[in-house]
Design an enzyme around this catalytic site. Structure first.
Site, mmCIF file in Angstrom:
data_model
loop_
_atom_site.group_PDB
_atom_site.id
_atom_site.type_symbol
_atom_site.label_atom_id
_atom_site.label_comp_id
_atom_site.label_asym_id
_atom_site.label_seq_id
_atom_site.Cartn_x
_atom_site.Cartn_y
_atom_site.Cartn_z
ATOM 1 N N ILE A 131 0.823 -1.215 0.000
ATOM 2 C CA ILE A 131 0.000 0.000 0.000
ATOM 3 C C ILE A 131 0.862 1.273 0.000
ATOM 4 O O ILE A 131 0.398 2.337 -0.418
ATOM 5 C CB ILE A 131 -0.961 -0.031 1.208
ATOM 6 C CG1 ILE A 131 -2.170 0.866 0.989
ATOM 7 C CG2 ILE A 131 -0.258 0.349 2.513
ATOM 8 C CD1 ILE A 131 -3.294 0.627 1.999
ATOM 9 N N VAL B 280 4.358 -5.743 10.630
ATOM 10 C CA VAL B 280 3.211 -6.663 10.608
ATOM 11 C C VAL B 280 3.700 -8.053 11.033
ATOM 12 O O VAL B 280 4.564 -8.633 10.359
ATOM 13 C CB VAL B 280 2.576 -6.722 9.197
ATOM 14 C CG1 VAL B 280 1.374 -7.668 9.203
ATOM 15 C CG2 VAL B 280 2.154 -5.333 8.727
ATOM 16 N N HIS C 199 6.410 -12.233 5.797
ATOM 17 C CA HIS C 199 6.243 -11.725 4.432
ATOM 18 C C HIS C 199 7.597 -11.393 3.820
ATOM 19 O O HIS C 199 8.531 -11.022 4.514
ATOM 20 C CB HIS C 199 5.347 -10.479 4.394
ATOM 21 C CG HIS C 199 5.766 -9.383 5.330
ATOM 22 N ND1 HIS C 199 5.484 -9.415 6.671
ATOM 23 C CD2 HIS C 199 6.445 -8.228 5.127
ATOM 24 C CE1 HIS C 199 5.962 -8.326 7.254
ATOM 25 N NE2 HIS C 199 6.575 -7.587 6.331
ATOM 26 N N HIS D 90 9.218 -8.814 0.899
ATOM 27 C CA HIS D 90 9.034 -7.669 0.016
ATOM 28 C C HIS D 90 9.764 -7.996 -1.286
ATOM 29 O O HIS D 90 10.962 -8.307 -1.258
ATOM 30 C CB HIS D 90 9.667 -6.408 0.602
ATOM 31 C CG HIS D 90 9.094 -5.959 1.908
ATOM 32 N ND1 HIS D 90 8.238 -4.891 2.019
ATOM 33 C CD2 HIS D 90 9.271 -6.425 3.171
ATOM 34 C CE1 HIS D 90 7.909 -4.715 3.294
ATOM 35 N NE2 HIS D 90 8.526 -5.634 4.020
HETATM 36 P P1 5GP Z 1 7.263 -4.719 7.361
HETATM 37 O O1 5GP Z 1 7.732 -3.381 7.815
HETATM 38 O O2 5GP Z 1 6.437 -5.434 8.425
HETATM 39 O O3 5GP Z 1 8.358 -5.581 6.802
HETATM 40 O O4 5GP Z 1 6.317 -4.445 6.122
HETATM 41 C C1 5GP Z 1 4.938 -4.321 6.207
HETATM 42 C C2 5GP Z 1 4.467 -3.743 4.893
HETATM 43 O O5 5GP Z 1 3.061 -3.884 4.838
HETATM 44 C C3 5GP Z 1 4.781 -2.249 4.718
HETATM 45 O O6 5GP Z 1 5.594 -2.066 3.568
HETATM 46 C C4 5GP Z 1 3.401 -1.611 4.568
HETATM 47 O O7 5GP Z 1 3.371 -0.560 3.633
HETATM 48 C C5 5GP Z 1 2.535 -2.786 4.151
HETATM 49 N N1 5GP Z 1 1.139 -2.665 4.553
HETATM 50 C C6 5GP Z 1 0.670 -2.335 5.783
HETATM 51 N N2 5GP Z 1 -0.674 -2.333 5.795
HETATM 52 C C7 5GP Z 1 -1.062 -2.660 4.526
HETATM 53 C C8 5GP Z 1 -2.359 -2.823 3.922
HETATM 54 O O8 5GP Z 1 -3.427 -2.660 4.517
HETATM 55 N N3 5GP Z 1 -2.367 -3.184 2.607
HETATM 56 C C9 5GP Z 1 -1.212 -3.382 1.886
HETATM 57 N N4 5GP Z 1 -1.337 -3.730 0.618
HETATM 58 N N5 5GP Z 1 0.012 -3.242 2.444
HETATM 59 C C10 5GP Z 1 0.077 -2.883 3.746
#
Ligand code: 5GP
Length: 119
Positions: free
Chosen positions: A30, A95, A99, A101
């Protein structure tokens, strides 16, 4: 644990999906950090890389195969990309659902931003 990603899997939060099968879902981030920014997640609610067990290894392998396929389909296989997992507080993992990226579509910046060296 309920997370934004479990809600995307359930369909209660919408997402722009690029791949889905019984085990894996991929969708556009997002807040894209690159021209192509896709998140690849298992449907199994594994909180982080620390929680991956031996029985999950085929799933992890399949996530890499899915990343390879998406990179090809989105036209970044030859120009190049990064496949990144954040695990835990120092990485900035926001999150708590495993996951990767998948980032590409343009020159990517430094691998690591501000951080102390390993010296
Ligand atoms: P992290 O920082 O946990 O590795 O990455 C989490 C990712 O999830 C971030 O890049 C953030 O932009 C993405 N993200 C968080 N909430 C949402 C959402 O509701 N929808 C989508 N598509 N991505 C999200």
């Amino acid at each position: 644990m309920e997370t934004v990603f479990s809600k995307i899997i359930e369909g209660t939060i919408p997402a722009r999906k690029v791949f889905e099968n019984e085990r894996i879902l991929a969708f556009y981030d997002i807040e894209p950090a690159a021209p192509v920014h896709v998140l690849i997640i298992p449907k199994k609610p594994i909180p982080s890389m620390n929680d991956v067990t031996a029985e999950d290894l085929p799933l992890i392998g399949e996530m890499h195969a899915v990343a390879q396929q998406i990179a090809r389909e989105l036209g970044i296989a030859d120009t190049g990309y990064r496949l990144i997992n954040n695990c835990g507080p120092d990485s900035g993992q926001a999150v708590p659902h495993l996951h990767y990226h998948l980032l590409g579509g343009g020159k990517l910046g430094a691998l690591v931003g501000n951080s102390a060296s390993h010296a």
